[in-house]
Design a protein around this motif. Structure first.
Motif, mmCIF file in Angstrom:
data_model
loop_
_atom_site.group_PDB
_atom_site.id
_atom_site.type_symbol
_atom_site.label_atom_id
_atom_site.label_comp_id
_atom_site.label_asym_id
_atom_site.label_seq_id
_atom_site.Cartn_x
_atom_site.Cartn_y
_atom_site.Cartn_z
ATOM 1 N N ILE A 70 -6.751 -6.317 35.540
ATOM 2 C CA ILE A 70 -7.358 -6.493 34.227
ATOM 3 C C ILE A 70 -8.144 -7.797 34.262
ATOM 4 O O ILE A 70 -7.577 -8.858 34.506
ATOM 5 C CB ILE A 70 -6.312 -6.519 33.111
ATOM 6 N N ASN A 71 -9.438 -7.719 34.038
ATOM 7 C CA ASN A 71 -10.292 -8.897 34.098
ATOM 8 C C ASN A 71 -10.446 -9.581 32.747
ATOM 9 O O ASN A 71 -10.729 -10.773 32.683
ATOM 10 C CB ASN A 71 -11.669 -8.522 34.644
ATOM 11 N N MET A 110 -8.948 -9.168 28.465
ATOM 12 C CA MET A 110 -8.132 -8.420 27.501
ATOM 13 C C MET A 110 -7.951 -9.276 26.269
ATOM 14 O O MET A 110 -7.708 -10.486 26.381
ATOM 15 C CB MET A 110 -6.773 -8.063 28.105
ATOM 16 N N THR A 132 -10.292 -14.071 29.488
ATOM 17 C CA THR A 132 -11.269 -13.606 30.450
ATOM 18 C C THR A 132 -10.778 -13.969 31.848
ATOM 19 O O THR A 132 -9.724 -14.600 32.005
ATOM 20 C CB THR A 132 -12.646 -14.219 30.189
ATOM 21 N N HIS A 171 -8.869 -4.680 23.241
ATOM 22 C CA HIS A 171 -9.892 -4.283 24.202
ATOM 23 C C HIS A 171 -9.532 -4.831 25.573
ATOM 24 O O HIS A 171 -9.065 -5.980 25.677
ATOM 25 C CB HIS A 171 -11.253 -4.827 23.775
ATOM 26 N N ALA A 172 -9.711 -4.021 26.594
ATOM 27 C CA ALA A 172 -9.422 -4.464 27.955
ATOM 28 C C ALA A 172 -10.456 -3.909 28.921
ATOM 29 O O ALA A 172 -10.944 -2.784 28.744
ATOM 30 C CB ALA A 172 -8.026 -4.015 28.381
ATOM 31 N N VAL A 173 -10.763 -4.704 29.912
ATOM 32 C CA VAL A 173 -11.716 -4.329 30.962
ATOM 33 C C VAL A 173 -11.078 -4.638 32.307
ATOM 34 O O VAL A 173 -10.481 -5.702 32.476
ATOM 35 C CB VAL A 173 -13.034 -5.114 30.820
ATOM 36 N N VAL A 177 -13.891 1.265 37.339
ATOM 37 C CA VAL A 177 -13.961 0.319 36.225
ATOM 38 C C VAL A 177 -13.550 1.010 34.929
ATOM 39 O O VAL A 177 -13.951 2.155 34.681
ATOM 40 C CB VAL A 177 -15.386 -0.249 36.077
ATOM 41 N N PHE A 178 -12.753 0.353 34.139
ATOM 42 C CA PHE A 178 -12.450 0.869 32.808
ATOM 43 C C PHE A 178 -12.788 -0.187 31.757
ATOM 44 O O PHE A 178 -12.750 -1.386 32.018
ATOM 45 C CB PHE A 178 -10.974 1.294 32.683
ATOM 46 N N ALA A 179 -13.104 0.299 30.583
ATOM 47 C CA ALA A 179 -13.304 -0.548 29.405
ATOM 48 C C ALA A 179 -12.726 0.239 28.241
ATOM 49 O O ALA A 179 -13.341 1.197 27.776
ATOM 50 C CB ALA A 179 -14.778 -0.864 29.186
ATOM 51 N N SER A 180 -11.552 -0.133 27.813
ATOM 52 C CA SER A 180 -10.807 0.664 26.841
ATOM 53 C C SER A 180 -10.623 -0.081 25.530
ATOM 54 O O SER A 180 -10.519 -1.319 25.503
ATOM 55 C CB SER A 180 -9.427 1.030 27.416
ATOM 56 N N TRP A 181 -10.561 0.695 24.466
ATOM 57 C CA TRP A 181 -10.255 0.180 23.134
ATOM 58 C C TRP A 181 -8.987 0.848 22.630
ATOM 59 O O TRP A 181 -8.747 2.027 22.884
ATOM 60 C CB TRP A 181 -11.386 0.485 22.162
#
Length: 123
Positions: A31-32, A34, A52, A96-98, A109-113
């Motif tokens: 996780i980069n 969150m 970050t 939110h997490a990336v 790559v994920f970008a979730s809400w």
């Protein structure tokens, strides 16, 4: 895919406190970033507090000194204790997490809400 589950919202009087939690689930490689965003009625979604890469924290000026984001890397979870709440903190809060998740032999790559949790501080 990575799912985010939030908890801890509710109704609290001005000056009170709440603690939000957000847990990420899935086959997470890393996780980069969150953290938390919020959206009040009729307004755009805005950053509240995030980690970050390198564990750097960013806060909205409006919450500095009142909110403190923390994380448990082993649980892929972030927390947001919110103190001295004000009526203007009323909003839906979104996690939110990336990062990267493991899909077989590939890292994606994920970008979730999250689904959002309501925080209400009545006037």
């Amino acid at each position: 895919q990575v799912q985010l589950v939030e908890s801890g919202g509710g109704l609290v009087q001005a000056g009170g406190s709440l603690r939000l939690s957000c847990a990420a689930s899935g086959i997470i490689f890393s996780i980069n970033a969150m953290g938390w965003y919020r959206q009040a009625p009729g307004k755009q979604r805005e950053l509240v507090a995030v980690f970050t890469k390198g564990d750097i924290t960013n806060y909205a000026d409006s919450v500095k000194g009142r909110f403190t984001i923390s994380r448990d890397n082993a649980k892929n979870t972030v927390y947001l204790p919110m103190n001295s709440l004000k009526t203007e903190d009323t909003a839906v809060y979104y996690c939110h997490a990336v990062g990267l998740y493991d899909r077989g032999r590939r890292l994606i790559v994920f970008a979730s809400w999250g689904q959002g949790t309501q925080v209400t501080v009545p006037s």
